[in-house]
Design a protein around this motif. Structure first.
Motif, PDB file in Angstrom:
ATOM      1  N   TYR A 105       0.823  -1.214   0.000  1.00 23.95           N
ATOM      2  CA  TYR A 105       0.000   0.000   0.000  1.00 23.95           C
ATOM      3  C   TYR A 105       0.857   1.265   0.000  1.00 23.95           C
ATOM      4  CZ  TYR A 105      -2.799   3.770   2.032  1.00 23.95           C
ATOM      5  OH  TYR A 105      -3.403   4.981   2.284  1.00 23.95           O
ATOM      6  N   SER A 106       1.912   1.254   0.806  1.00 23.34           N
ATOM      7  CA  SER A 106       2.633   2.496   1.055  1.00 23.34           C
ATOM      8  C   SER A 106       3.756   2.788   0.078  1.00 23.34           C
ATOM      9  CB  SER A 106       3.195   2.473   2.479  1.00 23.34           C
ATOM     10  OG  SER A 106       3.953   3.632   2.751  1.00 23.34           O
ATOM     11  N   ARG A 107       4.664   1.815  -0.182  1.00 21.28           N
ATOM     12  CA  ARG A 107       5.878   2.131  -0.927  1.00 21.28           C
ATOM     13  C   ARG A 107       6.084   1.300  -2.178  1.00 21.28           C
ATOM     14  NH1 ARG A 107       5.919   6.576   0.640  1.00 21.28           N
ATOM     15  NH2 ARG A 107       7.784   6.821  -0.622  1.00 21.28           N
ATOM     16  N   LEU A 108       5.692   0.039  -2.147  1.00 25.08           N
ATOM     17  CA  LEU A 108       6.123  -0.894  -3.179  1.00 25.08           C
ATOM     18  C   LEU A 108       5.574  -0.593  -4.558  1.00 25.08           C
ATOM     19  CD1 LEU A 108       7.599  -3.469  -4.053  1.00 25.08           C
ATOM     20  CD2 LEU A 108       5.623  -4.786  -3.244  1.00 25.08           C
ATOM     21  N   THR A 109       4.288  -0.272  -4.649  1.00 22.83           N
ATOM     22  CA  THR A 109       3.639  -0.189  -5.958  1.00 22.83           C
ATOM     23  C   THR A 109       4.262   0.870  -6.858  1.00 22.83           C
ATOM     24  OG1 THR A 109       1.588  -0.939  -4.919  1.00 22.83           O
ATOM     25  CG2 THR A 109       1.418  -0.015  -7.123  1.00 22.83           C
ATOM     26  N   ARG A 110       4.715   1.956  -6.304  1.00 19.79           N
ATOM     27  CA  ARG A 110       5.350   2.998  -7.133  1.00 19.79           C
ATOM     28  C   ARG A 110       6.650   2.477  -7.761  1.00 19.79           C
ATOM     29  NH1 ARG A 110       5.421   7.574  -3.063  1.00 19.79           N
ATOM     30  NH2 ARG A 110       3.659   6.363  -2.327  1.00 19.79           N
ATOM     31  N   HIS A 111       7.357   1.615  -7.036  1.00 17.67           N
ATOM     32  CA  HIS A 111       8.575   1.022  -7.593  1.00 17.67           C
ATOM     33  C   HIS A 111       8.240  -0.048  -8.632  1.00 17.67           C
ATOM     34  CE1 HIS A 111      11.188   3.218  -4.902  1.00 17.67           C
ATOM     35  NE2 HIS A 111      10.430   2.856  -3.885  1.00 17.67           N
ATOM     36  N   LEU A 112       7.113  -0.730  -8.450  1.00 14.58           N
ATOM     37  CA  LEU A 112       6.665  -1.683  -9.460  1.00 14.58           C
ATOM     38  C   LEU A 112       6.320  -0.960 -10.766  1.00 14.58           C
ATOM     39  CD1 LEU A 112       4.390  -4.104  -7.396  1.00 14.58           C
ATOM     40  CD2 LEU A 112       6.782  -4.400  -8.061  1.00 14.58           C
ATOM     41  N   ALA A 113       5.795   0.250 -10.652  1.00 15.02           N
ATOM     42  CA  ALA A 113       5.486   1.036 -11.852  1.00 15.02           C
ATOM     43  C   ALA A 113       6.767   1.369 -12.621  1.00 15.02           C
ATOM     44  CB  ALA A 113       4.745   2.311 -11.466  1.00 15.02           C
ATOM     45  N   VAL A 114       7.828   1.706 -11.890  1.00 15.08           N
ATOM     46  CA  VAL A 114       9.122   1.985 -12.535  1.00 15.08           C
ATOM     47  C   VAL A 114       9.659   0.717 -13.194  1.00 15.08           C
ATOM     48  CG1 VAL A 114      11.510   2.705 -12.143  1.00 15.08           C
ATOM     49  CG2 VAL A 114       9.634   3.854 -10.933  1.00 15.08           C
ATOM     50  N   PHE A 115       9.520  -0.412 -12.495  1.00 14.38           N
ATOM     51  CA  PHE A 115       9.981  -1.685 -13.055  1.00 14.38           C
ATOM     52  C   PHE A 115       9.213  -2.010 -14.332  1.00 14.38           C
ATOM     53  CE2 PHE A 115       9.756  -6.335 -13.396  1.00 14.38           C
ATOM     54  CZ  PHE A 115      11.114  -6.652 -13.380  1.00 14.38           C
ATOM     55  N   ARG A 116       7.926  -1.761 -14.324  1.00 11.90           N
ATOM     56  CA  ARG A 116       7.098  -2.024 -15.506  1.00 11.90           C
ATOM     57  C   ARG A 116       7.539  -1.164 -16.691  1.00 11.90           C
ATOM     58  NH1 ARG A 116       4.459  -5.012 -18.998  1.00 11.90           N
ATOM     59  NH2 ARG A 116       3.007  -3.764 -20.220  1.00 11.90           N
ATOM     60  N   GLN A 117       7.870   0.094 -16.427  1.00  7.81           N
ATOM     61  CA  GLN A 117       8.333   0.978 -17.496  1.00  7.81           C
ATOM     62  C   GLN A 117       9.691   0.535 -18.030  1.00  7.81           C
ATOM     63  OE1 GLN A 117       8.299   4.771 -15.568  1.00  7.81           O
ATOM     64  NE2 GLN A 117       6.061   4.966 -15.590  1.00  7.81           N
ATOM     65  N   THR A 118      10.550   0.049 -17.137  1.00  9.61           N
ATOM     66  CA  THR A 118      11.903  -0.348 -17.519  1.00  9.61           C
ATOM     67  C   THR A 118      11.929  -1.687 -18.240  1.00  9.61           C
ATOM     68  OG1 THR A 118      12.677   0.799 -15.526  1.00  9.61           O
ATOM     69  CG2 THR A 118      14.256  -0.635 -16.640  1.00  9.61           C
ATOM     70  N   HIS A 119      11.070  -2.614 -17.793  1.00  7.99           N
ATOM     71  CA  HIS A 119      11.058  -3.974 -18.352  1.00  7.99           C
ATOM     72  C   HIS A 119       9.620  -4.365 -18.705  1.00  7.99           C
ATOM     73  CE1 HIS A 119      15.234  -4.358 -17.191  1.00  7.99           C
ATOM     74  NE2 HIS A 119      14.926  -4.054 -15.949  1.00  7.99           N
ATOM     75  N   PRO A 120       9.078  -3.823 -19.778  1.00  3.07           N
ATOM     76  CA  PRO A 120       7.665  -4.054 -20.120  1.00  3.07           C
ATOM     77  C   PRO A 120       7.344  -5.501 -20.490  1.00  3.07           C
ATOM     78  CG  PRO A 120       8.795  -2.888 -21.895  1.00  3.07           C
ATOM     79  CD  PRO A 120       9.736  -2.911 -20.741  1.00  3.07           C
ATOM     80  N   GLY A 121       8.370  -6.306 -20.755  1.00  2.00           N
ATOM     81  CA  GLY A 121       8.111  -7.699 -21.116  1.00  2.00           C
ATOM     82  C   GLY A 121       7.868  -8.611 -19.926  1.00  2.00           C
ATOM     83  N   VAL A 122       8.086  -8.108 -18.705  1.00  2.00           N
ATOM     84  CA  VAL A 122       7.912  -8.920 -17.505  1.00  2.00           C
ATOM     85  C   VAL A 122       6.551  -8.603 -16.880  1.00  2.00           C
ATOM     86  CG1 VAL A 122       8.833  -9.515 -15.228  1.00  2.00           C
ATOM     87  CG2 VAL A 122      10.394  -8.918 -17.101  1.00  2.00           C
ATOM     88  N   VAL A 123       5.771  -9.643 -16.641  1.00  2.00           N
ATOM     89  CA  VAL A 123       4.464  -9.490 -15.996  1.00  2.00           C
ATOM     90  C   VAL A 123       4.626  -9.815 -14.515  1.00  2.00           C
ATOM     91  CG1 VAL A 123       2.080 -10.302 -15.889  1.00  2.00           C
ATOM     92  CG2 VAL A 123       3.236 -10.097 -18.104  1.00  2.00           C
TER      93      VAL A 123
END
Length: 301
Positions: A105-123
């Motif tokens: 809820y607090s911190r992780l999801t924003r970093h997951l968004a960065v990961f998604r932008q960096t590596h769009p092929g990983v679900v």
């Protein structure tokens, strides 16, 4: 035995001691699991489980031997799966991650968004669960845990220490004498705490030692809900600083973190997955991103 699904069923029933729970774990309905188990016992001519009261299934000696054999086969299959996955150098595919509700809820999801932008092929599949999921059995690939891993076959790093502090709404503090200077003043406040009987959470244990039982006016098994309760003016809540310090509507009731209550945040995976490209990428992007917020986690922001 020529059907792995029969062994999986016996192992699942043995682990859960329940046919209903085993059926859910195997994603089959109860009647199908019951029919398959009965047919297996009939074909083998031996009872594998004793049916006890309350729906409890207790393995017989034959059932225990079959479950042990199934577990050995499962271990071999999982080791092979981890070995093959560990050689996967592609930045694509599925990645299962688990974390607590509070961190997600607090911190992780924003970093997951960065990961998604960096590596769009990983679900990324995020499993929000406060229980420790099994990395050896590939229940998840990566875990963000609040404790140092004890299993010797895991690989990871500590991202930060985790400080805790008391939080309340500004209105509550204004009406109840303002900020506290130490924990000795807690007994005159309304406290928000964990549900009765919570013993496996360090913060709950610490509270039970420091605060009188009758000081609690509200209880919840969710830290996010405890935050909401504090924001609503119900009383003081003991929260990790990365949650309380980053939320509007609450302020520290005591400026310094709670003494003697300091946890950790670890990112871990099975050692066999060290070479998996998407696992290493997650450590680099999300792990490093969380580590850069160390001041927030350690209560210094």
């Amino acid at each position: 035995m020529n059907d792995w699904n029969e062994l999986r069923l016996v192992l699942a029933v043995h682990r859960a001691a329940s046919l209903t729970a085993a059926a859910e774990r195997l994603s089959v309905d109860h009647s199908t699991a019951f029919r398959r188990l009965k047919a297996l016992e009939t074909r083998l001519g031996v009872r594998l489980f004793e049916r006890l009261s309350g729906g409890v299934y207790q393995a017989t000696e034959a059932g225990q031997r079959m479950a042990a054999a199934a577990e050995r086969m499962e271990d071999e299959a999982l080791a092979l799966d981890r070995d093959l996955t560990g050689r996967d150098h592609r930045l694509c595919g599925r990645l299962r991650v688990t974390s607590s509700e509070t961190l997600a809820y607090s911190r992780l999801t924003r970093h997951l968004a960065v990961f998604r932008q960096t590596h769009p092929g990983v679900v990324v599949e995020l499993v929000v669960d406060n229980h420790v999921l099994n990395l050896s059995r590939r229940e998840v690939d990566i875990a963000l845990r609040p404790v140092r891993p004890k299993e010797g076959d895991l690989w990871g790093r500590r991202l930060a220490q985790v400080a805790w502090a008391f939080y309340a709404s500004p209105g509550y503090l204004a009406e109840n004498g303002g900020s506290l200077s130490s924990v000795t003043g807690l007994e005159r406040h309304a406290l928000i705490g964990w549900e009765y009987g919570t013993t496996q959470i360090a913060a709950a244990q610490w509270l039970s030692q420091v605060v009188p039982h009758d000081a609690f006016v509200y209880r919840s098994n969710s830290l996010v809900n405890q935050l909401v309760a504090a924001r609503s003016g119900i009383g003081l809540a003991l929260l990790p600083c990365y949650l309380g310090d980053s939320e509007d509507g609450v302020v520290r009731a005591m400026k310094t973190p709670a003494p003697g209550l300091e946890g950790e945040l670890w990112i871990v995976a099975h050692a066999d997955l060290k070479g998996t490209a998407r696992v290493r990428a997650f450590f680099d992007v999300v792990g490093e991103g969380l580590a850069r917020e160390r001041d927030l986690f350690e209560g210094r922001r």
